[in-house]
Design a protein around this motif. Sequence first.
Motif, PDB file in Angstrom:
ATOM      1  N   GLU A  30       0.815  -1.214   0.000  1.00 62.94           N
ATOM      2  CA  GLU A  30       0.000   0.000   0.000  1.00 62.94           C
ATOM      3  C   GLU A  30       0.849   1.265   0.000  1.00 62.94           C
ATOM      4  N   LEU A  31       2.137   1.137   0.281  1.00 68.18           N
ATOM      5  CA  LEU A  31       3.012   2.305   0.377  1.00 68.18           C
ATOM      6  C   LEU A  31       3.942   2.429  -0.827  1.00 68.18           C
ATOM      7  N   ILE A  32       3.671   1.668  -1.869  1.00 64.61           N
ATOM      8  CA  ILE A  32       4.519   1.663  -3.060  1.00 64.61           C
ATOM      9  C   ILE A  32       3.868   2.515  -4.150  1.00 64.61           C
ATOM     10  N   CYS A  33       4.658   3.389  -4.744  1.00 63.78           N
ATOM     11  CA  CYS A  33       4.168   4.218  -5.851  1.00 63.78           C
ATOM     12  C   CYS A  33       3.932   3.327  -7.074  1.00 63.78           C
ATOM     13  N   PRO A  34       2.767   3.420  -7.729  1.00 59.37           N
ATOM     14  CA  PRO A  34       2.508   2.560  -8.894  1.00 59.37           C
ATOM     15  C   PRO A  34       3.373   2.903 -10.109  1.00 59.37           C
ATOM     16  N   ALA A  35       4.056   4.055 -10.090  1.00 59.23           N
ATOM     17  CA  ALA A  35       4.881   4.446 -11.239  1.00 59.23           C
ATOM     18  C   ALA A  35       6.317   3.966 -11.075  1.00 59.23           C
ATOM     19  N   CYS A  36       6.962   4.358  -9.972  1.00 54.00           N
ATOM     20  CA  CYS A  36       8.375   4.015  -9.788  1.00 54.00           C
ATOM     21  C   CYS A  36       8.584   2.721  -9.017  1.00 54.00           C
ATOM     22  N   LYS A  37       7.490   2.145  -8.446  1.00 52.98           N
ATOM     23  CA  LYS A  37       7.563   0.883  -7.703  1.00 52.98           C
ATOM     24  C   LYS A  37       8.469   0.993  -6.478  1.00 52.98           C
ATOM     25  N   GLU A  38       8.585   2.187  -5.917  1.00 51.59           N
ATOM     26  CA  GLU A  38       9.354   2.405  -4.687  1.00 51.59           C
ATOM     27  C   GLU A  38       8.444   3.054  -3.657  1.00 51.59           C
ATOM     28  N   LEU A  39       8.940   3.164  -2.417  1.00 50.05           N
ATOM     29  CA  LEU A  39       8.150   3.834  -1.388  1.00 50.05           C
ATOM     30  C   LEU A  39       7.872   5.275  -1.788  1.00 50.05           C
ATOM     31  N   PHE A  40       6.683   5.746  -1.448  1.00 51.56           N
ATOM     32  CA  PHE A  40       6.268   7.085  -1.841  1.00 51.56           C
ATOM     33  C   PHE A  40       7.241   8.147  -1.330  1.00 51.56           C
ATOM     34  N   THR A  41       7.469   9.141  -2.200  1.00 48.38           N
ATOM     35  CA  THR A  41       8.236  10.327  -1.827  1.00 48.38           C
ATOM     36  C   THR A  41       7.417  11.549  -2.227  1.00 48.38           C
ATOM     37  N   HIS A  42       6.949  12.305  -1.242  1.00 44.23           N
ATOM     38  CA  HIS A  42       6.082  13.467  -1.471  1.00 44.23           C
ATOM     39  C   HIS A  42       4.909  13.091  -2.382  1.00 44.23           C
ATOM     40  N   PRO A  43       4.056  12.162  -1.936  1.00 42.42           N
ATOM     41  CA  PRO A  43       2.954  11.711  -2.806  1.00 42.42           C
ATOM     42  C   PRO A  43       1.897  12.793  -3.012  1.00 42.42           C
ATOM     43  N   LEU A  44       1.321  12.817  -4.218  1.00 42.18           N
ATOM     44  CA  LEU A  44       0.219  13.711  -4.560  1.00 42.18           C
ATOM     45  C   LEU A  44      -1.046  12.885  -4.753  1.00 42.18           C
ATOM     46  N   ILE A  45      -2.193  13.447  -4.336  1.00 43.37           N
ATOM     47  CA  ILE A  45      -3.480  12.768  -4.480  1.00 43.37           C
ATOM     48  C   ILE A  45      -4.103  13.193  -5.801  1.00 43.37           C
ATOM     49  N   ILE A 135      -0.523  20.191 -12.021  1.00 44.44           N
ATOM     50  CA  ILE A 135       0.068  19.640 -10.799  1.00 44.44           C
ATOM     51  C   ILE A 135      -0.142  20.578  -9.620  1.00 44.44           C
ATOM     52  N   ASN A 136      -0.156  21.884  -9.869  1.00 40.02           N
ATOM     53  CA  ASN A 136      -0.294  22.846  -8.778  1.00 40.02           C
ATOM     54  C   ASN A 136      -1.640  22.745  -8.077  1.00 40.02           C
ATOM     55  N   GLY A 137      -2.603  22.087  -8.711  1.00 37.87           N
ATOM     56  CA  GLY A 137      -3.912  21.940  -8.092  1.00 37.87           C
ATOM     57  C   GLY A 137      -4.079  20.661  -7.301  1.00 37.87           C
ATOM     58  N   LEU A 138      -3.006  19.889  -7.131  1.00 32.21           N
ATOM     59  CA  LEU A 138      -3.089  18.628  -6.399  1.00 32.21           C
ATOM     60  C   LEU A 138      -2.618  18.799  -4.958  1.00 32.21           C
ATOM     61  N   PHE A 139      -3.240  18.055  -4.047  1.00 27.36           N
ATOM     62  CA  PHE A 139      -2.852  18.067  -2.636  1.00 27.36           C
ATOM     63  C   PHE A 139      -1.737  17.061  -2.391  1.00 27.36           C
ATOM     64  N   ARG A 140      -0.813  17.425  -1.502  1.00 25.17           N
ATOM     65  CA  ARG A 140       0.156  16.448  -0.997  1.00 25.17           C
ATOM     66  C   ARG A 140      -0.506  15.608   0.067  1.00 25.17           C
ATOM     67  N   ASN A 141      -0.248  14.316   0.042  1.00 26.88           N
ATOM     68  CA  ASN A 141      -0.824  13.401   1.025  1.00 26.88           C
ATOM     69  C   ASN A 141       0.136  13.304   2.208  1.00 26.88           C
ATOM     70  N   PHE A 142      -0.010  14.236   3.150  1.00 22.75           N
ATOM     71  CA  PHE A 142       0.901  14.278   4.300  1.00 22.75           C
ATOM     72  C   PHE A 142       0.693  13.075   5.204  1.00 22.75           C
ATOM     73  N   THR A 143      -0.529  12.594   5.288  1.00 22.92           N
ATOM     74  CA  THR A 143      -0.776  11.414   6.119  1.00 22.92           C
ATOM     75  C   THR A 143      -0.011  10.208   5.589  1.00 22.92           C
ATOM     76  N   LEU A 144      -0.061  10.034   4.287  1.00 21.37           N
ATOM     77  CA  LEU A 144       0.675   8.918   3.684  1.00 21.37           C
ATOM     78  C   LEU A 144       2.176   9.100   3.869  1.00 21.37           C
ATOM     79  N   GLU A 145       2.655  10.341   3.777  1.00 25.79           N
ATOM     80  CA  GLU A 145       4.085  10.590   4.017  1.00 25.79           C
ATOM     81  C   GLU A 145       4.480  10.163   5.422  1.00 25.79           C
TER      82      GLU A 145
END
Length: 736
Positions: A30-45, A135-145
């Motif tokens: 659940e903590l893996i980015c579907p694009a880079c297949k690594e742990l999320f770094t500054h995820p956007l919703i 991109i500027n209109g997307l929220f950062r997912n601080f909870t997921l971070e």
Amino acid sequence: MAVAAEGGRFGYILDLLKREKVAIKGIERELICPACKELFTHPLILPCQHNVCHKCVKEILFTFEDSFADAGSESSNQSSPRIKISSPSTDRIDRISRSGSAIYTGRKRNSLTPRSSLFPCPGCQRDIDLGERGINGLFRNFTLETIVERYRQAARAAIAIMCNFCKPPPQESTKSCMDCSASYCNECFKIHHPWGTLKAQHEYVGPTTNFRPKILMCPEHEMERVNMYCEICRRPVCHLCKLGGCHANHRVTTMSTAYKTLKEKLSKDIDYLISKESQVKAHITQLDLLLKETECNSERAKEEASQSFEKLSHVLEERKSAALRAIEASKNLRLEKLQTQAEEYQGLLENNGLVGYAQEVLKETDPSCFVQTAKQLHVRIQKATESLKSFRPAAETTFEDFVVDIAKQEEILGDLSFHSNGLEIPEINEKQSKMYNKALISWECPGKTDSADIYVLEYHKLNREEETTTWQEVEVCSKSKIISDLDDDSSYAFRVRGYKGSICSPWSREVVLRTPPAPVFSFLFDDKCGYNSEHLLLNPGRTSVESRAGFPLLLGSDRMQVGCYTTLDYIIGDTGIAKGKHFWAFRVEAYSYLVKVGVVSSNKIQKLFHNTHDVTSPRYEQDSGHDSGSEDAFFDSSQPFTLVTLGMKKFFIPMTPAAPKDPASRILPLPSCLGICLDCDKGKLGFYDAGCMKCLYECNVDCSGVMYPAFALMGGAAVHLEEAVTARYGEYHDDI
């Protein structure tokens, strides 16, 4: 309070981890980015509620832009190696390029805001509209971070976080200030947060690298904090978004209410999943059994398939051995015969002494002695002479009778596959299939269910001269296919079968369709030359024409007594033909009373439109007493153009010396689609049933000028030009 509650929930999850009630891999997934297949770094919703790293979002959009700039180029994808995505397909690029707000110009390559507002989400594989702000209109997912950061520390030995202000060598930090976004050791924290100052009131936590803002600000109104939740868009908004922004007419609720509601739902769902632990374990056990059963069944299927092929191999080996034995026996017999013949001729060489002996006998002068010796010698010489005159090998050297014909068997073996009774045999729909400028082949399943994943359509040209049949094969994902580059005036056989994985259905019944006798000629109705807009009505595309009797005919009805003259309204094609052989088709509505179709020469067009009084006269009435046969002959010879008459669902063959004398035999049923073939080089005009490409009537025509398709309508009638088969036509036809 929210942080404390969140920490409690995460502590509960960690407690489950320690008790091995939740697999670490399950949380990590659940903590893996579907694009880079690594742990999320500054995820956007994203608007679709999937999360993607901020860097991944930018790189995916840049990749998409490069694909737009270099569409069709193999080197179009210049994204970072970190992104494990494939370059977008051409159809997705076309789909995005057709949207009005997808592309913005005037942006440099190194800009932080990519120009495409459509984003291909790697989570749901859909194109998501990011809106005007991108991109500027997307929220950062601080909870997921936060969860990712805590997971890193809980799942593996956390790497020590060093103090940001110590002189080298730095000390290990003991605190992190959320207001300063920095980490400190005890000494540096006291120095930079002295007692009695405002910095002493800063919020500090344990050592961390995840610094989140205390207040979540609106990305559209950067000076406003979010205090509401849009239930339609499912995202936090500020009061300005509700007052005059894009959420003005949306249903919103307070942030505290949304927090409480979503928290309760999530907690209930988590508790439900945890309470179903035994059921999940039972399902896992069942899946393990299914995995083992699948392995066993696959091995059994392999063994059965191997046995089947071994049986075929055994049969082939037996047939091979029998064929080789027959060839060997024939060879031995032929060699024996030839060897015997060779020995006989070898004896002739040995008879050279016989020839010398005969020559000595010829020297004998005493007749009595010569006759006594020469009689036996002559028999031997004559036998050798006859053998030389009629030389013929005792056996044939060729083995043409032993050639094995495996064409049919090879075709059968080529079709060898896994047949399933559950996969329906498709049937080619001859009514929906069409043969015109291209071939449109449509099929359907009897059960109206699309049980096959893919279809294979095969076709070949029927040629009596070819001994073997070579099928051409195409794979189709839909239930129709357009075939191009077919030969004119040829018959083709079509068949189709369905595939579902490695299982295939039997072949459908073969359907034979015939191509037009000549290349298809495209034209539209001419709305300029001689077009009578009062009597004729053209559709906007000029592909259909309809005659309207209207008031002029009613006003002239007082002249309709025993006989009258009625008017044909003529219309021609907008393109002419000067040479070559061409074919076009059209449909005549069943309600049409009188329609004439054919061709007219350019030097007779004026005469065509001025010869308005055409058909009916008192001499055609039943009681007129005139000879209709002589009238027909005069009418045929006086025509400035070549037309045949259609109407009342009938096709009328013109009266000619070669036509049948019986009027009934000159009347044929009107085909649903009629075709005309003009051969300017040979001066021939043919009328065809366009459904089966059968010639109904053919005549000579003067092609001295440019020839135009001609039509004439009277009363209620309508003619529709046949639509050419194109890719768009096939898609529309398939949807129907």
